[in-house]
Design an enzyme around this catalytic site. Structure first.
Site, mmCIF file in Angstrom:
data_model
loop_
_atom_site.group_PDB
_atom_site.id
_atom_site.type_symbol
_atom_site.label_atom_id
_atom_site.label_comp_id
_atom_site.label_asym_id
_atom_site.label_seq_id
_atom_site.Cartn_x
_atom_site.Cartn_y
_atom_site.Cartn_z
ATOM 1 N N ASP A 163 42.282 37.407 -1.426
ATOM 2 C CA ASP A 163 41.239 38.214 -2.442
ATOM 3 C C ASP A 163 40.572 38.862 -1.119
ATOM 4 O OD1 ASP A 163 40.262 38.816 -5.371
ATOM 5 O OD2 ASP A 163 38.704 38.424 -3.988
ATOM 6 N N ARG A 164 38.901 38.565 -1.484
ATOM 7 C CA ARG A 164 38.220 39.049 -0.356
ATOM 8 C C ARG A 164 38.381 38.559 1.033
ATOM 9 N NH1 ARG A 164 36.479 43.520 -2.281
ATOM 10 N NH2 ARG A 164 34.906 43.524 -0.879
ATOM 11 N N HIS A 203 34.892 45.553 -12.146
ATOM 12 C CA HIS A 203 33.743 45.119 -11.311
ATOM 13 C C HIS A 203 33.680 45.855 -9.692
ATOM 14 C CE1 HIS A 203 37.547 43.264 -10.236
ATOM 15 N NE2 HIS A 203 37.143 42.747 -8.695
ATOM 16 N N HIS A 230 45.935 34.486 -10.540
ATOM 17 C CA HIS A 230 45.196 35.001 -9.120
ATOM 18 C C HIS A 230 44.814 33.638 -8.043
ATOM 19 C CE1 HIS A 230 42.822 37.531 -6.543
ATOM 20 N NE2 HIS A 230 41.781 37.025 -6.742
ATOM 21 N N TYR A 239 31.156 43.754 -1.698
ATOM 22 C CA TYR A 239 31.968 45.018 -2.519
ATOM 23 C C TYR A 239 31.506 46.260 -2.088
ATOM 24 C CZ TYR A 239 34.783 41.408 -5.376
ATOM 25 O OH TYR A 239 35.548 40.517 -5.690
#
Length: 301
Positions: A116-117, A161, A281, A221
């Site tokens: 992910d990030r 988001h 996920h 983000y």
């Protein structure tokens, strides 16, 4: 007291001016760095890290702005001002943290996996530091530039988001801080294929960490809607590619959103293995044996 990865040694390592990372280290052998995603901490790797530590030096940091690592203030104008300090949450800056961390622990070259990030940080590290990253794995993410390209129409609601936290400083932070457990817990619930994979004490640790890091998480983000896009576009336009062996493990989001994930990744990588899986996920927690096996396969290439 927050949970830890059993058998791992914890320390704080300075990586930049005023920034130290919380990191868990164990094992011996060729080094592997594991980067967590949202809304998690290094704990997401607890099962995979223990497996790999049997024959590798495994390094699991909290990214800057997350967990118990330092959370510098956002310098939002840095991305467009060449004379400013590097943007605090640009993936280029966060990738430099990881290279500095490994070097501080005695490793000039290392394998890198991110979820992910953390996968976006790993992707940037692979582009910016090709002589340093020996192998690269990215779990359940698209490169930033491609992610924004495929999100359109009503299907983009799945990424609400991303759009919320892309807004200028102020409103996103206030909205999320008003009900942080509801906000971050929403993703833990929605994205989990098997909720049992995140036990209560780990879920609590994730929520506690996120509640204390709202401004820096939003800044991370926000950078992905600004300076990170600029960096990706410059690399794509310039023909810059990932040259080390790359493994990508993803859910089949492409079928729902109308894109070919493997083709998007192939445009960035010379040596790609793309795996589509049926897990949720949080795959390193839901199917740790499979993820560890895939990473071992990558390291053998």
């Amino acid at each position: 007291m927050a949970p830890v990865i059993p058998g791992f040694d914890y320390r704080r390592v300075p990586v930049a001016d005023g920034v130290s990372l919380n990191v868990a280290v164990a094992g011996s052998g060729s080094p592997v760095v594991l980067l967590h995603g949202f809304p998690q901490t290094h704990l997401m790797w607890r099962h995979v890290a223990a497996d790999l530590a049997a024959d590798h030096t495994v390094i699991c940091p909290d990214l800057r702005g997350y967990g118990a690592s330092d959370k510098p203030a956002e310098n939002i104008d840095a991305g467009s001002d060449p004379d400013a300090a590097p943007a605090a949450y640009a993936k280029r800056t966060m990738a430099a943290d990881i290279v500095a961390l490994a070097r501080a622990l005695g490793h000039e070259r290392f394998a890198l996996a991110g979820h992910d990030r953390g996968a976006l940080v790993a992707f940037r590290a692979g582009l910016d530091h090709p002589a340093t990253i020996t192998h690269l794995a990215c779990l359940d993410v698209l490169p930033t530039l491609d992610m924004w390209d495929v999100l359109h129409g009503t299907t983009a609601a799945v990424g609400f988001h991303l759009f919320l936290m892309a807004q200028p400083p102020g409103l996103p932070e206030r909205m999320i801080a008003a009900c942080p457990d509801d906000f971050f817990g929403h993703f833990l619930d929605l994205w989990a294929g098997d909720p049992r994979a995140i036990p209560a004490e780990v879920r609590t640790a994730y929520l506690d960490a996120c509640r204390a890091a709202v401004p820096s998480i939003v800044a991370d983000y926000r950078a992905s809607a600004g300076v990170d896009v600029d960096h990706d576009r410059a690399d794509r336009d310039g023909g810059r590619r990932l040259t080390m062996p790359l493994t990508v493990i993803q859910q089949d989001w492409g079928a729902a959103l109308g894109y070919d994930a493997a083709a998007l990744w192939r445009a960035w990588a010379d040596d790609l293995e793309h795996l589509t899986v049926g897990y949720g996920h949080f795959m390193a927690e839901e199917a740790p044996a499979d993820i560890a096996k895939a990473l071992r396969g990558l390291l053998a290439r």
